[in-house]
Enzyme design. Structure first.
Site, PDB file in Angstrom:
ATOM      1  N   LYS A  40      64.843 -29.598   6.235  1.00 41.70           N
ATOM      2  CA  LYS A  40      65.494 -28.846   5.157  1.00 41.70           C
ATOM      3  C   LYS A  40      66.710 -28.135   5.730  1.00 41.70           C
ATOM      4  O   LYS A  40      66.640 -27.607   6.861  1.00 41.70           O
ATOM      5  CB  LYS A  40      64.479 -27.850   4.594  1.00 41.70           C
ATOM      6  CG  LYS A  40      64.953 -27.000   3.427  1.00 41.70           C
ATOM      7  CD  LYS A  40      63.794 -26.138   2.924  1.00 41.70           C
ATOM      8  CE  LYS A  40      64.151 -25.304   1.715  1.00 41.70           C
ATOM      9  NZ  LYS A  40      62.978 -24.580   1.160  1.00 41.70           N
TER      10      LYS A  40
ATOM     11  N   SER B 146      61.883 -25.189  -3.550  1.00 42.73           N
ATOM     12  CA  SER B 146      63.242 -25.390  -3.098  1.00 42.73           C
ATOM     13  C   SER B 146      63.414 -26.501  -2.061  1.00 42.73           C
ATOM     14  O   SER B 146      64.544 -26.893  -1.772  1.00 42.73           O
ATOM     15  CB  SER B 146      63.792 -24.091  -2.498  1.00 42.73           C
ATOM     16  OG  SER B 146      63.053 -23.726  -1.330  1.00 42.73           O
TER      17      SER B 146
ATOM     18  N   SER C 155      57.639 -23.338  -2.349  1.00 44.52           N
ATOM     19  CA  SER C 155      58.792 -24.235  -2.173  1.00 44.52           C
ATOM     20  C   SER C 155      58.514 -25.509  -1.383  1.00 44.52           C
ATOM     21  O   SER C 155      59.367 -26.395  -1.330  1.00 44.52           O
ATOM     22  CB  SER C 155      59.946 -23.480  -1.520  1.00 44.52           C
ATOM     23  OG  SER C 155      60.583 -22.655  -2.462  1.00 44.52           O
TER      24      SER C 155
END
Lengths: 57, 453
Positions: free
Chosen positions: B60, B135, B159
């Site tokens: 990420k 996310s 997330s």
């Protein structure tokens, strides 16, 4: 509540762009409802703080 | 497959499909091939370059990577190139994994999906008109699309588990303190967790084994031994006690009946496989949500206060609105939230003293369309993940079937602190019992709106 919100933003030094104010204000109202639920925490022991006299008896 | 062949295949898959998904912000093919060739040379010389030797993975884009930009999907850090790797990247390199790129996220892991950022939002491989969740959006999309075996995400209120559910992959939020956050851009210091998203429970276990362990340079890191997560992963669930906090989700407004049925069906499968599955009472979910929301808002504001004051228009609309809200939290409110947090954590630990794990909801709808999202600041979708960020217990998102729309549905398991092994064991059983481990990759070559396998 609108005035309170504006005061809090001003105190934090944040200029809220006009086009973002309505959405933020709506979220603020929703957050206030969540905050009200927190008042029930009463018996949790970890934050019971007892200061023994410095230097002992 | 050899490391070079694996890296080549991953890069080819990314080249073929990422223009459809925007899962990646940065792809690093030259670096990946160089690492793979080095690993292959070590293998040829008889060395054992680690348990993940040659496995391609992604991070990420809030995980620092030396010499590779780490943008947080934000204009504020659009050209930021860290000097050092984060701890997780160090650990994965040592285990032989090969980084192929950095994945898209909600801005600063909170503001999205958004179209007012320097990079487009990732899309759902099962249907590109639908959101992938967030996310850790790009990490989930990249795994679901078969670009990488696993990707690292972060989880402050769900997330990892939210995009895992929407994209039909496995998402593991480990116990607080299990995986170091050093070098990962913070959202909320006491709620942030790092963990893997993977195609299979076994791959999630492999990835966790590589990244788990004490890091004295992360003050939240715990010095707890890391077991071999694969040792008992195929043992099954016979004799295990699994609690279901049904009151949390059974009457949740907006829940899709098929999502509720998926939980019920999973409970029945576990019972048939020999587990004792029974209802368990826990405090009202609204208390967990309120507690987590206040702590997250206050801590995230502490991270971003200066930039919110000085560069408000450099944030996307959603991130700005969510982060600025933290300015309204008072000190007594934060104290009350922290006190309640202790009560709630004790309640979950008590339930887990009587049960080996909890089976509960994750997100109770399939992934919505981009054009059907409610206003970013309006009432949240029916999702229940933040409770385990509040308490720190490990939680595992598992796909268990498809909605009639063709989009994935999932469930969530939670376990005792530092007992990810039992979660993975149950998760592997669920994967086998539901047949998800035989589910083919989604077909992304079809036009958006018809991308279902």
């Amino acid at each position: 509540m609108d005035t309170e919100f504006d005061m809090l933003m001003a105190r934090a030094g944040i200029t809220v762009p006009d086009e973002r104010r309505d959405g933020l204000l709506a979220a603020y109202r929703d957050l206030r409802a969540a905050v009200a639920l927190l008042e029930r925490a009463e018996a949790e022991p970890a934050h019971v703080f007892r200061l023994d006299p410095l230097g002992g008896a | 497959m050899s490391p070079v062949a694996q890296a080549r295949a991953a890069i080819a898959r990314i080249n073929a499909a990422d223009h459809l998904l925007d899962a990646f912000i940065t792809v690093t093919p030259a670096r990946a091939m160089a690492e793979a060739r080095m690993l292959e040379a070590r293998l040829a010389e008889g060395e054992a370059p680690g348990p993940l030797a040659g496995i391609p993975y992604a991070l990420k884009d809030i995980y620092d990577t030396a010499g590779i930009r780490t943008t947080c999907h934000s204009k504020l850090r659009e050209n930021h190139v860290p000097a050092e790797d984060c701890h997780v990247a160090e650990r994965l390199r040592a285990a032989g994994a090969v980084l192929v790129g950095k994945t898209g996220t909600h801005e600063f892991a909170i503001g999205g999906p958004s179209f007012d950022l320097p990079f487009p939002p990732p899309r759902n491989p099962w249907n590109r008109d639908h959101v992938p969740g967030g996310s850790s959006s790009g990490s989930a999309a990249a795994v679901a699309a078969g670009m990488v075996r696993f990707a690292m995400g972060s989880d402050t209120g769900g997330s990892i588990r939210h995009p895992a559910a929407y994209c039909g992959v496995v998402g593991l939020k480990p116990t607080y303190g299990r995986v170091s956050r050093r070098g990962v851009f913070p959202l909320s210091w006491t709620m942030d967790h790092c963990g893997p998203l993977a195609r299979s429970v076994r791959d999630a276990a492999l990835a966790l084994r590589a990244v788990a362990g004490h890091d004295p340079l992360d003050p939240g890191s715990a010095a707890v031994p890391v077991p071999d997560y694969l040792a008992d992963i195929e043992v099954g669930v016979a004799g295990l006690r699994i609690g279901v906090p049904r009151a949390w989700f059974a009457a949740l407004p907006g829940a899709d009946p098929q999502a509720l049925a998926a939980i019920k069906r999973t409970a029945a499968l576990l019972r048939e496989a020999g587990a004792r599955v029974e209802d368990v009472a826990l405090p009202d979910f609204a208390l967990f949500a309120a507690c987590g929301r206040v702590i997250l808002a206050a801590e995230a504001f502490a991270v971003h206060a200066r930039d919110l004051r000085e560069r408000p228009r450099d944030y996307g609309r959603v991130a700005f609105q969510r982060l600025a809200l933290g300015a309204t939290i008072t000190a007594p409110e934060l104290v009350q939230a922290m006190r309640l947090r202790r009560e709630l954590t004790d309640a979950v630990s008590d339930a887990l003293a009587r049960h080996d794990a909890l089976l509960t909801a994750n997100v109770l709808i399939p992934a919505p369309r981009f054009d059907a999202l409610p206003d970013a600041m309006a009432a949240a979708a029916p999702m229940q993940m933040i409770q385990f960020n509040v308490t720190g217990h490990p939680a595992l998102a598992l796909p268990v079937g498809l909605h009639e729309s063709g989009l994935p549905l999932g469930v969530q398991l939670a376990g005792r602190a530092f007992d990810e092994a039992t979660l993975l064991r149950i998760g592997r059983a669920v994967e086998r019992l539901t047949g998800w481990d035989r589910m083919p990759l989604p077909d992304m070559t079809r036009p958006a709106g018809q991308a279902l396998a």
